[in-house]
Scaffold this motif. Sequence first.
Motif, PDB file in Angstrom:
ATOM      1  N   TRP A   1      29.836  26.634  46.371  1.00 57.13           N
ATOM      2  CA  TRP A   1      29.163  27.824  46.919  1.00 57.13           C
ATOM      3  C   TRP A   1      29.698  28.135  48.317  1.00 57.13           C
TER       4      TRP A   1
ATOM      5  N   TYR B   1      33.145  29.659  48.121  1.00 57.31           N
ATOM      6  CA  TYR B   1      33.054  31.000  47.542  1.00 57.31           C
ATOM      7  C   TYR B   1      32.590  32.007  48.592  1.00 57.31           C
ATOM      8  N   ARG B   2      31.580  31.635  49.337  1.00 60.56           N
ATOM      9  CA  ARG B   2      31.050  32.542  50.359  1.00 60.56           C
ATOM     10  C   ARG B   2      32.044  32.755  51.504  1.00 60.56           C
TER      11      ARG B   2
ATOM     12  N   GLY C   1      35.893  33.584  48.848  1.00 57.66           N
ATOM     13  CA  GLY C   1      35.884  34.279  47.574  1.00 57.66           C
ATOM     14  C   GLY C   1      36.041  33.320  46.409  1.00 57.66           C
ATOM     15  N   MET C   2      36.147  33.861  45.193  1.00 56.73           N
ATOM     16  CA  MET C   2      36.237  33.044  43.983  1.00 56.73           C
ATOM     17  C   MET C   2      37.636  32.453  43.874  1.00 56.73           C
TER      18      MET C   2
ATOM     19  N   THR D   1      39.918  30.694  38.928  1.00 55.07           N
ATOM     20  CA  THR D   1      40.080  31.897  38.127  1.00 55.07           C
ATOM     21  C   THR D   1      39.660  31.684  36.671  1.00 55.07           C
TER      22      THR D   1
ATOM     23  N   MET E   1      29.456  30.068  38.668  1.00 56.18           N
ATOM     24  CA  MET E   1      30.017  30.788  39.809  1.00 56.18           C
ATOM     25  C   MET E   1      30.814  32.002  39.339  1.00 56.18           C
ATOM     26  N   GLN E   2      31.530  31.837  38.232  1.00 55.60           N
ATOM     27  CA  GLN E   2      32.297  32.958  37.678  1.00 55.60           C
ATOM     28  C   GLN E   2      31.365  34.094  37.288  1.00 55.60           C
TER      29      GLN E   2
ATOM     30  N   TRP F   1      28.364  34.680  38.553  1.00 56.69           N
ATOM     31  CA  TRP F   1      27.841  35.253  39.801  1.00 56.69           C
ATOM     32  C   TRP F   1      28.833  36.243  40.395  1.00 56.69           C
ATOM     33  N   ASP F   2      30.108  35.846  40.459  1.00 55.63           N
ATOM     34  CA  ASP F   2      31.134  36.692  41.068  1.00 55.63           C
ATOM     35  C   ASP F   2      31.336  37.978  40.278  1.00 55.63           C
TER      36      ASP F   2
ATOM     37  N   GLN G   1      28.413  40.252  40.890  1.00 57.59           N
ATOM     38  CA  GLN G   1      28.448  40.889  42.207  1.00 57.59           C
ATOM     39  C   GLN G   1      29.465  42.026  42.241  1.00 57.59           C
ATOM     40  N   GLU G   2      30.607  41.828  41.585  1.00 54.67           N
ATOM     41  CA  GLU G   2      31.626  42.881  41.549  1.00 54.67           C
ATOM     42  C   GLU G   2      31.112  44.108  40.810  1.00 54.67           C
TER      43      GLU G   2
END
Length: 481
Positions: A122, A125-126, A129-130, A133, A458-459, A461-462, A465-466
Motif C-alpha cells: 500500500w 502504491y500510494r 503508483g501500481m 502489472t 491492489m490491482q 483498487w487501482d 480508481q482509474e
Amino acid sequence: MANLRAKVQSSSPSWLPQALAVYILCQPLLDVLTGLAVQAGIPVTVGIVVRSLFMGLAFLYAVFISDFPGKKRWLAYIGVLVAYLALFMAYLFSLGGFSLCVGNVKDVIKTFFFPFVLFFFWGIYRQYGMLVTVRTIAWAGGLYASVIPVSYITNTSFLSYANSGYGVGGWFYAANEVGCILAITGPFTILHCLRVLPSVTKKTWWKGALAVWGLLAVSISANFLGTKIIFGFTTLYCAAAFVWTLWALRRDPSRARKIQAIAAGAMLLVTLLLFLINSPLMRYLREVYFPLLHNEPEITTASWNEELRNACRGTWLYEFIESNELMKSIDQVLSRRFISASPAVQVYTDSGILAKLLGIGYAAAPSFSRDIHYMIEMDPPSILIRHGILGFALYYVPYLAFIVWSVVQFFKRPAQRLSSLPWCTALYCTLAGCAISAIAGHALVAPAVATFMIIVGMQFWDLNQEQNKLPKPTGKVPPAL
C-alpha cells in the motif's frame, strides 16, 4: 540516516518495479524448491527463508523509507497489531513458558505475513503508483499452471493427495495452496492471453504459441490438480469471459474480437472436455467425494485419519455434527473441515476470557485438554480460534470491509464496470480470494497465497480508481480489454 533514506527514495522508482516483478515471478520457483525440499526431508525450505526475508525487508522499507499520504494511520494500525502480538505471546508464555512461544512463532509469522506485507504494498502504491502489472500476475499464473502439465508429461509429478491417490500436484508440496493461487491468477493469465492473440503476426508467432500454451496449461491444471476450488473458479471465469467476448464482438465485429471470442470459447470447451474425459478431478469426485457424500461405509472409514478421529471424539462440535443430518451434509460437502477443527474449537470454548480475547495459538499448552495442531481449513474461524476476538477484529474485519467496499463499487457505475474485462477480472479474483479464504482456507494465512491476494486486491483498487476519475458515461460504453 536521513541522507540514506533520501537516496533510497530517489532511486526506488528505477529498481523497485523490476525487483517486485522478479519476486512475483519467482514465486512458482520458490514453491517448486519447497516441494523438492520437503520430499528430501529438509526442514527449512527456500520458500520459508525468502518469504520471511521479504516480509522483514518490506516491513522495514514501509516503516523507515516510504513516505505516503496516510502513513501515520497505517503506523497506528501496525502499532496496535504489534501490541496485540505482544499480549498474545505474553499469554502463551503464562501457559507454557518460552518453549510454547517458540512453538507458535512459525505459524504466527505465516498468518501475519498478510497485514505486514500489505502495509508495504500500500505504501509503495500510494507513493509510486501500481508497480505490479497485470502482465506480471498473468505470467506468474502461467508459470504455476505450466508446472502441472510438464510434470505430468514427464511422469515426475507428486500426488496432490497421497491418501486418495488422485491429483497431479506438479512439483509442489501444498496442492491446496497452489490451487488457491491458480484460482486467483489463472483469470489474469487468460485475460493476458486474450489480449495477445489478436496482435500475433508471422514474425511474432512465438507470442501466439505462448498464449495458446498459457490457456491450455490453465485448463489442464484446473482438471489435473485435483482440487474442486480451482476447477470451479476457472470454469466459471471461462464461461463469463466467453459471454463477455461475445457481447464485445456484437458491439465491435472486428477481427480482434472474433479471435478473442473463439479463444475464450475454445478455452471453456477444452476445460469442460478435460473434466468429462476421466480427468483426475473427475475420478476423485466419482470414486471418493460423491461416495463420501452418500456415506458409503468403506470410503468413509478409509477417509478418516484414526488419530484425528480420536482427537475429535467427545467434542461438542463433533457430537453436534454427528447428531444433525444437515450439519453432517454441510461438513461432508466441505471435506470434513468442521470436524477437523473440533479439537481446537473445544479447547477455545473451554478456555477462559483471556483465551477468547487473545486466542489459543497453534501449539498445545500443558493445560489444554486436547491437541490443537490439526489445521482449521477455513480462514475466518482459524483466525478467531487461534488469535481470539481481538486478533479477528484487527485482522479479518478490515479485510471483510474491503470486500464489502469492492462489491459496492460495482453498483456505482455498473455499465462502465461491465464494459471493462480487466476491471471485471480484478473484481472476480478479489471475490474469489475471499470465498476461497472463507470456504477452503489456505489463503490469507499462507504467505504464498497471501502475496497474490494482496497484489490482486491492489490491482482491483487501482483499476477502480482509474475508472472513477473518468466522467460517468451517458450513453453506451464501448467494451475494453
